[in-house]
Design a protein around this motif. Structure first.
Motif, PDB file in Angstrom:
ATOM      1  N   ASN A  38     -11.635  21.781 107.642  1.00 22.24           N
ATOM      2  CA  ASN A  38     -12.069  22.104 106.280  1.00 22.24           C
ATOM      3  C   ASN A  38     -12.912  20.977 105.684  1.00 22.24           C
ATOM      4  O   ASN A  38     -13.924  21.228 105.039  1.00 22.24           O
ATOM      5  N   CYS A  41     -16.316  20.974 107.503  1.00 22.52           N
ATOM      6  CA  CYS A  41     -17.130  22.117 107.072  1.00 22.52           C
ATOM      7  C   CYS A  41     -17.621  21.942 105.637  1.00 22.52           C
ATOM      8  O   CYS A  41     -18.757  22.297 105.322  1.00 22.52           O
ATOM      9  N   TYR A  42     -16.788  21.402 104.801  1.00 21.36           N
ATOM     10  CA  TYR A  42     -17.171  21.121 103.415  1.00 21.36           C
ATOM     11  C   TYR A  42     -18.370  20.177 103.397  1.00 21.36           C
ATOM     12  O   TYR A  42     -19.336  20.380 102.665  1.00 21.36           O
ATOM     13  N   ASP A  45     -21.429  22.039 104.573  1.00 19.20           N
ATOM     14  CA  ASP A  45     -21.904  22.949 103.529  1.00 19.20           C
ATOM     15  C   ASP A  45     -22.880  22.253 102.589  1.00 19.20           C
ATOM     16  O   ASP A  45     -23.940  22.790 102.264  1.00 19.20           O
ATOM     17  N   LEU A  48     -26.262  21.037 104.263  1.00 16.02           N
ATOM     18  CA  LEU A  48     -27.207  22.103 104.574  1.00 16.02           C
ATOM     19  C   LEU A  48     -28.331  22.203 103.547  1.00 16.02           C
ATOM     20  O   LEU A  48     -29.482  22.472 103.895  1.00 16.02           O
ATOM     21  N   ASP A  49     -28.026  21.924 102.300  1.00 14.79           N
ATOM     22  CA  ASP A  49     -29.043  21.983 101.244  1.00 14.79           C
ATOM     23  C   ASP A  49     -30.165  20.965 101.442  1.00 14.79           C
ATOM     24  O   ASP A  49     -31.249  21.130 100.896  1.00 14.79           O
ATOM     25  N   TYR A  60     -26.702  16.176 110.307  1.00  6.63           N
ATOM     26  CA  TYR A  60     -26.100  17.504 110.369  1.00  6.63           C
ATOM     27  C   TYR A  60     -25.816  17.883 111.825  1.00  6.63           C
ATOM     28  O   TYR A  60     -24.732  18.344 112.165  1.00  6.63           O
ATOM     29  N   TYR A  78     -22.267  27.135 111.718  1.00  3.74           N
ATOM     30  CA  TYR A  78     -23.121  26.181 111.005  1.00  3.74           C
ATOM     31  C   TYR A  78     -24.507  26.065 111.631  1.00  3.74           C
ATOM     32  O   TYR A  78     -25.484  25.845 110.912  1.00  3.74           O
ATOM     33  N   TYR A  81     -26.143  29.091 110.185  1.00  2.00           N
ATOM     34  CA  TYR A  81     -26.470  28.899 108.768  1.00  2.00           C
ATOM     35  C   TYR A  81     -27.761  28.101 108.634  1.00  2.00           C
ATOM     36  O   TYR A  81     -28.628  28.417 107.819  1.00  2.00           O
TER      37      TYR A  81
END
Length: 101
Positions: A38, A41-42, A45, A48-49, A60, A78, A81
């Motif tokens: 978690n 992945c957080y 997340d 990714l921006d 990344y 991911y 994504y």
């Protein structure tokens, strides 16, 4: 034209700040051998921006490679994504060099 120049400069500055913060976070996750999916992945997340920046993309990718041994399904998500958001057709997981920071 001046407004566009200011936007580009701001964009670049934000990417630089993000690189500094995420490099520390990624280094910490890997050096401490964090297995908390978690948490990893957080981090991905939010990273990714900023994957428009090649240096952040390297971070990344580095974190994705680390996550692969822990959770290959999450890692594949991911990668997808990233591809959905940033990858141009016909490239493989971005254009950043494969070197590790």
């Amino acid at each position: 034209m001046e407004e566009i120049k200011k936007l580009v400069e701001t964009h670049t500055q934000l990417a630089q700040q993000a690189r500094e913060q995420y490099k520390q976070r990624v280094d910490h996750i890997i050096t401490t051998q964090t297995k908390d999916v978690n948490h990893i992945c957080y981090t991905l997340d939010f990273m990714l921006d900023f994957c428009f920046d090649d240096k952040i993309l390297l971070l990344y990718r580095r974190l994705c490679r680390y996550l692969w041994d822990i959770d290959p399904v999450a890692t594949a998500s991911y990668i997808n994504y990233y591809r959905e958001r940033w990858d141009e057709e016909g490239t493989q997981f971005g254009n950043a060099k494969t070197e590790v920071i």
